[in-house]
Motif scaffolding. Sequence first.
Motif, PDB file in Angstrom:
ATOM      1  N   GLU A 351       0.909  -0.994   0.046  1.00 30.42           N
ATOM      2  CA  GLU A 351       0.045   0.023   0.020  1.00 30.42           C
ATOM      3  C   GLU A 351       0.858   1.218  -0.032  1.00 30.42           C
ATOM      4  O   GLU A 351       1.782   1.373   0.704  1.00 30.42           O
ATOM      5  CB  GLU A 351      -1.057   0.075   1.185  1.00 30.42           C
ATOM      6  CG  GLU A 351      -1.722   1.258   1.143  1.00 30.42           C
ATOM      7  CD  GLU A 351      -2.858   1.135   2.244  1.00 30.42           C
ATOM      8  OE1 GLU A 351      -3.735   0.152   2.108  1.00 30.42           O
ATOM      9  OE2 GLU A 351      -3.096   1.732   3.300  1.00 30.42           O
ATOM     10  N   ARG A 353       0.466   5.418   0.331  1.00 34.92           N
ATOM     11  CA  ARG A 353      -0.566   6.507   0.709  1.00 34.92           C
ATOM     12  C   ARG A 353       0.223   7.962   0.770  1.00 34.92           C
ATOM     13  O   ARG A 353       1.228   8.069   1.238  1.00 34.92           O
ATOM     14  CB  ARG A 353      -0.973   6.416   2.099  1.00 34.92           C
ATOM     15  CG  ARG A 353      -1.861   5.119   2.251  1.00 34.92           C
ATOM     16  CD  ARG A 353      -2.801   5.102   3.357  1.00 34.92           C
ATOM     17  NE  ARG A 353      -2.139   5.279   4.750  1.00 34.92           N
ATOM     18  CZ  ARG A 353      -1.733   4.180   5.548  1.00 34.92           C
ATOM     19  NH1 ARG A 353      -2.217   3.119   5.307  1.00 34.92           N
ATOM     20  NH2 ARG A 353      -1.236   4.443   6.703  1.00 34.92           N
ATOM     21  N   GLY A 368      -4.548   6.952  -2.104  1.00 35.21           N
ATOM     22  CA  GLY A 368      -3.845   5.789  -1.909  1.00 35.21           C
ATOM     23  C   GLY A 368      -3.947   4.478  -2.916  1.00 35.21           C
ATOM     24  O   GLY A 368      -4.818   4.726  -4.046  1.00 35.21           O
TER      25      GLY A 368
END
Length: 702
Positions: A351, A353, A368
């Motif tokens: 991930e 962000r 994100g």
Amino acid sequence: MKKIVMIIMGLAVMSLAGAAVCLAEPAKRDQAKAKKLLGDVTVTAGKVESNIGELPQSITVLTGKEIEQADIRNMRELTQFTPNVYMAKSTSENMINIRGITAFDTSIYSPTAVYVDDLLVPLHYAHNLDLVDVERVEVLRGPQGSLYGGNSLAGVINVITRKPDEQARAHVSGGLNLYPDSDSQNPGYSLSAGASGPVVKDRLYLGVSGQIDINDGFVENLYNDNDKAGSVDHKNARATLRWTPKKNLEVMLTGDVYKNDDGIGVYRFATGPYRTERHKVRMNTDNFQVEEANSQILRVSYAANAFDFVSITGRRDYKNNNLQDYDNTADPYYDWGSTMADYDDTFYSQEFRLSSKAGNSPFKWLLGLYGMTEDSEISQINQDIQQNAVTTIDKTNYALFGESTYTFGGRLHLTAGLRLDASKLEGKKTDTGISISDDSTENEVLPKFSVSYDVTDNDSVYAVVSRGYLSGGYNYGMALDKESFTYGPEYTWNYEVGAKTAWLDRKLFLNLAFFYIQMQDKQAFDMVITSSANPVTKVENAAEAHSMGFELELQAKPAEGWDITAGFGLTDAEYDDWVSTEWNSDYTALVNKDYSGKQIIKVPEYNGHLGVQYRHPSGFFGRADLNYIGGMYVDSDNKMFEDPYSLLGLRFGYETDSYSVVLWGKNVFDTEYNAVAYDWDGAKLVQDGDPVMVGLTLTARF
């Protein structure tokens, strides 16, 4: 009428607690110090750091200190301290439902997503985590699809572990425990230790922790006089390395490992010809479960001048091997044999962000990008029914998500969030004479909208609408052909209004939320005749349902040394439209049964807690926690009802900065209750709840 009475009782508890605050003499502290007593809790539930009071949604946060003071040891116990959250724990299954949103039996996924340090714990079998060296736990109620994606249609639980810093600290703790009424009088024991601090000043930090928890349990198998049928053997460890080469850059690597080796021969018949007494079972197999897991998480945080950047790379490997006596008896005439099941799951995720800087700008934003792969293999072997099934499930998921908030006039906050989520699933099952394969795709748009208004600097009201979904999957347990193998996703829409208030110079906090949730394409069992020409139990997206209710939470410091916490939640969850096809009573024909208007099973009508703690300046302290769980139906026809029950925990001790001595008890009144119950062909099959348990814990701090 019963529900109205429960509402009045819950409100009365809150009112009494509030009255105690108002009548007590205020602590003699300056205003700045008083404001630090309550409410200043930083959370990351919204994927960025914020104060809990700023989030326009119903959320419960328990800090590591609060978890320690309440003696909350695992996720199951934690759910008892959170309104409208319930874990239906049955041997290897740990299904968490929030606000009445449940999953079908044998589903490998929970409707509640559980994360540890931003890494998903995908299978619900691993959701009853031991809470060790935890900084805080955040429980988000209601669908969280816009930020968290699939399998968060009921809510999200975030576990954040403690990270090392400049303060050098260490502890060693040991304890003995006993079930006084158990036939096994062997004491259990627990050991834990941890240390953290700087390795290189202002640059490198290390934290390590570990725990062992072992006891014989409280269940005896009468068939072979085994008084360790429900034994517990848990071992876990974690290490965190934190590097800050620059003031605006942080790199943190966390790794953990655990092994649980438990006896799960705990089911007994409470009615019928095979009935046994409480904590006594009779089966010709010693059931067991061995769980082994490890995870690695690399987190990189960079604070630029115009934005903040976070990268989270994670891997989790989980294995579950268990053996269960399928018919739960020792009668060879009805013996369906023992089933050996293996769950092997490997999960990777990444991930990225980007978010706006904290400051006075009226516009805040988050963007994100997420990706994951998951490989699961499920094996089931039962020689008596000639089962030797192996199912593999491969899943990939990619998502783009974002959220923005604009503030008008410093008080009115409008928020919009959106997630574009794309998944691909591939499943294959082989069994004796069977070979099935199928693949499917899921493309979802998951929005969220909220508005909140700061009535005063300490009080706010809000409204939120959000969408969630539970991924589709494969009927690994009972499918005989392609038609009965695949099922689709389930969806929810959540409508919520609430208020967050602070009183008496922030010595009293009172939060209230009302909700209504629509459930669409709900996954449910159905019997169908497919191309195999045999009746097959299939998972269909066949039901529509709803739930509604409220949550009320209170936290107060009425006087020096006193702490009061309380919470109450009420849920009314029922099917709006569900007609199921199933066997008739003598298994000779399939019939339709209409469950519309019936209550959803394993959903307590209400739950709550009341905790009172006093700490004297000398170091002596006492604490009492009352947890209460409302009644619930355990069969879809709503004929088998589990009565409500309450559990009282007590802790007394002496604590200094260097050491503590604590005498404690759980379920001290030895309340009889069922942790789970089933309608088993007309008989009631139950797993008894834990009886009274007492113990002594010694801790040294350095």
